[in-house]
Design an enzyme around this catalytic site. Structure first.
Site, PDB file in Angstrom:
ATOM      1  N   ARG A 113       8.466   4.385  -4.376  1.00 42.00           N
ATOM      2  CA  ARG A 113       8.460   3.315  -3.378  1.00 42.00           C
ATOM      3  C   ARG A 113       7.408   2.256  -3.704  1.00 42.00           C
ATOM      4  NH1 ARG A 113       7.551   4.986   2.640  1.00 42.00           N
ATOM      5  NH2 ARG A 113       5.463   5.276   1.795  1.00 42.00           N
ATOM      6  N   GLU A 122      11.641   1.974  14.480  1.00 41.30           N
ATOM      7  CA  GLU A 122      10.736   3.068  14.107  1.00 41.30           C
ATOM      8  C   GLU A 122       9.477   2.983  14.972  1.00 41.30           C
ATOM      9  OE1 GLU A 122       9.404   2.516   9.998  1.00 41.30           O
ATOM     10  OE2 GLU A 122       9.555   0.350  10.238  1.00 41.30           O
ATOM     11  N   ARG A 182      -7.302 -20.677  -2.327  1.00 40.93           N
ATOM     12  CA  ARG A 182      -6.264 -20.574  -1.295  1.00 40.93           C
ATOM     13  C   ARG A 182      -5.160 -21.607  -1.488  1.00 40.93           C
ATOM     14  NH1 ARG A 182      -4.739 -22.341   3.796  1.00 40.93           N
ATOM     15  NH2 ARG A 182      -3.809 -20.692   5.063  1.00 40.93           N
ATOM     16  N   LYS A 235       6.450  -1.989   1.903  1.00 39.91           N
ATOM     17  CA  LYS A 235       5.260  -1.419   2.565  1.00 39.91           C
ATOM     18  C   LYS A 235       4.079  -2.369   2.398  1.00 39.91           C
ATOM     19  CE  LYS A 235       3.097   3.121   3.223  1.00 39.91           C
ATOM     20  NZ  LYS A 235       3.213   3.181   4.672  1.00 39.91           N
ATOM     21  N   TYR A 253       0.825  -1.201   0.000  1.00 39.30           N
ATOM     22  CA  TYR A 253       0.000   0.000   0.000  1.00 39.30           C
ATOM     23  C   TYR A 253       0.858   1.249   0.000  1.00 39.30           C
ATOM     24  CZ  TYR A 253       0.731   0.880   5.051  1.00 39.30           C
ATOM     25  OH  TYR A 253       1.276   1.163   6.286  1.00 39.30           O
TER      26      TYR A 253
HETATM   27  N1  PDD Z   1       2.645   4.856   7.449  1.00 36.37           N
HETATM   28  N2  PDD Z   1       7.264   3.527   9.068  1.00 36.37           N
HETATM   29  C1  PDD Z   1       6.118   2.824   9.018  1.00 36.37           C
HETATM   30  C2  PDD Z   1       6.062   1.493   9.642  1.00 36.37           C
HETATM   31  C3  PDD Z   1       4.993   3.376   8.362  1.00 36.37           C
HETATM   32  O1  PDD Z   1       3.851   2.670   8.310  1.00 36.37           O
HETATM   33  C4  PDD Z   1       5.083   4.671   7.795  1.00 36.37           C
HETATM   34  C5  PDD Z   1       3.927   5.323   7.096  1.00 36.37           C
HETATM   35  C6  PDD Z   1       6.308   5.357   7.896  1.00 36.37           C
HETATM   36  C7  PDD Z   1       6.506   6.720   7.289  1.00 36.37           C
HETATM   37  O2  PDD Z   1       6.628   6.632   5.883  1.00 36.37           O
HETATM   38  P1  PDD Z   1       6.140   7.831   4.934  1.00 36.37           P
HETATM   39  O3  PDD Z   1       6.889   9.029   5.374  1.00 36.37           O
HETATM   40  O4  PDD Z   1       6.533   7.378   3.592  1.00 36.37           O
HETATM   41  O5  PDD Z   1       4.676   7.981   5.146  1.00 36.37           O
HETATM   42  C8  PDD Z   1       7.376   4.753   8.521  1.00 36.37           C
HETATM   43  C9  PDD Z   1       1.483   5.337   6.750  1.00 36.37           C
HETATM   44  C10 PDD Z   1       1.304   6.814   6.804  1.00 36.37           C
HETATM   45  C11 PDD Z   1       0.269   4.552   7.209  1.00 36.37           C
HETATM   46  O6  PDD Z   1       0.424   3.355   7.418  1.00 36.37           O
HETATM   47  O7  PDD Z   1      -0.827   5.114   7.332  1.00 36.37           O
END
Ligand code: PDD
Length: 288
Positions: free
Chosen positions: A52, A179, A100, A147, A33
């Site tokens: 990304r 993080e 599945r 992601k 996503y």
């Molecule tokens: N999340 N680390 C994680 C685990 C994240 O899920 C996100 C962003 C970030 C920051 O990445 P970026 O600056 O590219 O948004 C770091 C989004 C906003 C979400 O899951 O809603």
């Protein structure tokens, strides 16, 4: 208000949008996503999110369903159709539908979904007060640079922490910060230098993080990209999170201990301001 969402090439009412129960996104979290903010009718850091998206898809071997020009056109159109000038655009691509099976074929038809969320992202009360975080053990898989929608661990830990009075969690692995649940984490030393974890599979390569490091350096702030400990956080003078939806949000407390003087610090405030000004001038307008 019923939103218009995007599903596999069609614009439909959110109540009519249906995805198969055999979708691998549903059965295996086999999906990636992106979240892109919209402020003042502009797409924020769009090129970074598009790049990304491609990296995440490549890592999982899912075909990119549209070209980048089409991707941009879809972002503009979904914001226009839903009258979004401030908020966010969510995009998800799963490997697709299959009975599945742990094994999947090389070529599948991806499921591509987009929707908007209207949100006053520029009106964030935490920018004034700062956040209170709790450390928790890192428990996610080892490919955190992708992601994916495997967000259960983060969601469980954040909800639990929230019920105990914290705003968010900070993941710690071998004594080092990775993080936060959905944002990158950074500290500012007493000497006014920025420290942020270096890029690896340990963390998501945040698009906002990348922009902030660049902007900090342009503003004459020294930025170090390296791993750092919990002790370095509690002895830092400032700390903050970055993400697409919160931009730069100060963190003033970790596990009940104050960071710096426990108030929102000048470097965090300055970086938030620089980031918003930069994006307001460089963001891609949704209306041509
Ligand atoms: N999340 N680390 C994680 C685990 C994240 O899920 C996100 C962003 C970030 C920051 O990445 P970026 O600056 O590219 O948004 C770091 C989004 C906003 C979400 O899951 O809603």
């Amino acid at each position: 208000m019923t939103r218009t969402v995007y599903l596999n090439g069609e614009w439909i009412a959110e109540t009519e949008a249906k995805v198969s129960i055999f979708d691998r996104g549903f059965l295996f979290a086999d999906a990636i996503y992106e979240v892109t903010a919209v402020i003042d009718g502009k797409l924020i850091d769009f090129p970074g999110h598009a790049a990304r998206l491609r990296r995440s898809l490549d890592a999982l071997g899912i075909a990119m369903p549209v070209e980048e020009t089409e991707l941009l056109a879809l972002h503009k159109e979904i914001a226009q159709r839903n009258g979004i000038t401030e908020g966010l655009i969510y995009l998800q691509i799963s490997r697709g539908v299959q009975d599945r099976d742990f094994l999947f074929p090389k070529a599948m038809e991806p499921t591509f979904v987009m929707f908007t969320q209207a949100k006053r992202v520029l009106d964030n009360p935490k920018w004034k007060t700062g956040l209170s975080l709790k450390t928790v053990p890192e428990g996610r898989w080892s490919e955190r640079q992708i992601k994916t929608v495997q967000l259960l661990y983060s969601s469980l830990r954040k909800t639990e922490a929230n019920r105990n009075g914290f705003d968010d969690v900070l993941f710690v692995e071998n004594g080092l910060i990775t993080e936060a649940s959905s944002a990158n984490f950074h500290i500012v030393t007493a000497a006014g230098e920025l420290i942020t974890r270096d890029l690896s599979n340990a963390l998501l390569h945040g698009i906002t993080r990348g922009s902030i490091v660049d902007l900090a350096r342009q503003a004459g702030i020294t930025a170090h990209e390296r791993a750092f400990t919990v002790e370095e956080v509690t002895s830092a003078s400032e700390a903050f999170l970055t993400s697409a939806t919160s931009f730069v949000t100060p963190v003033v407390r970790l596990d009940g201990e104050t960071i710096g003087n426990g108030k929102v610090g000048p470097v965090s405030e300055r970086l938030l301001d620089i980031y918003i000004q930069d994006q307001l001038s460089r963001g891609v307008p949704i209306a041509d």
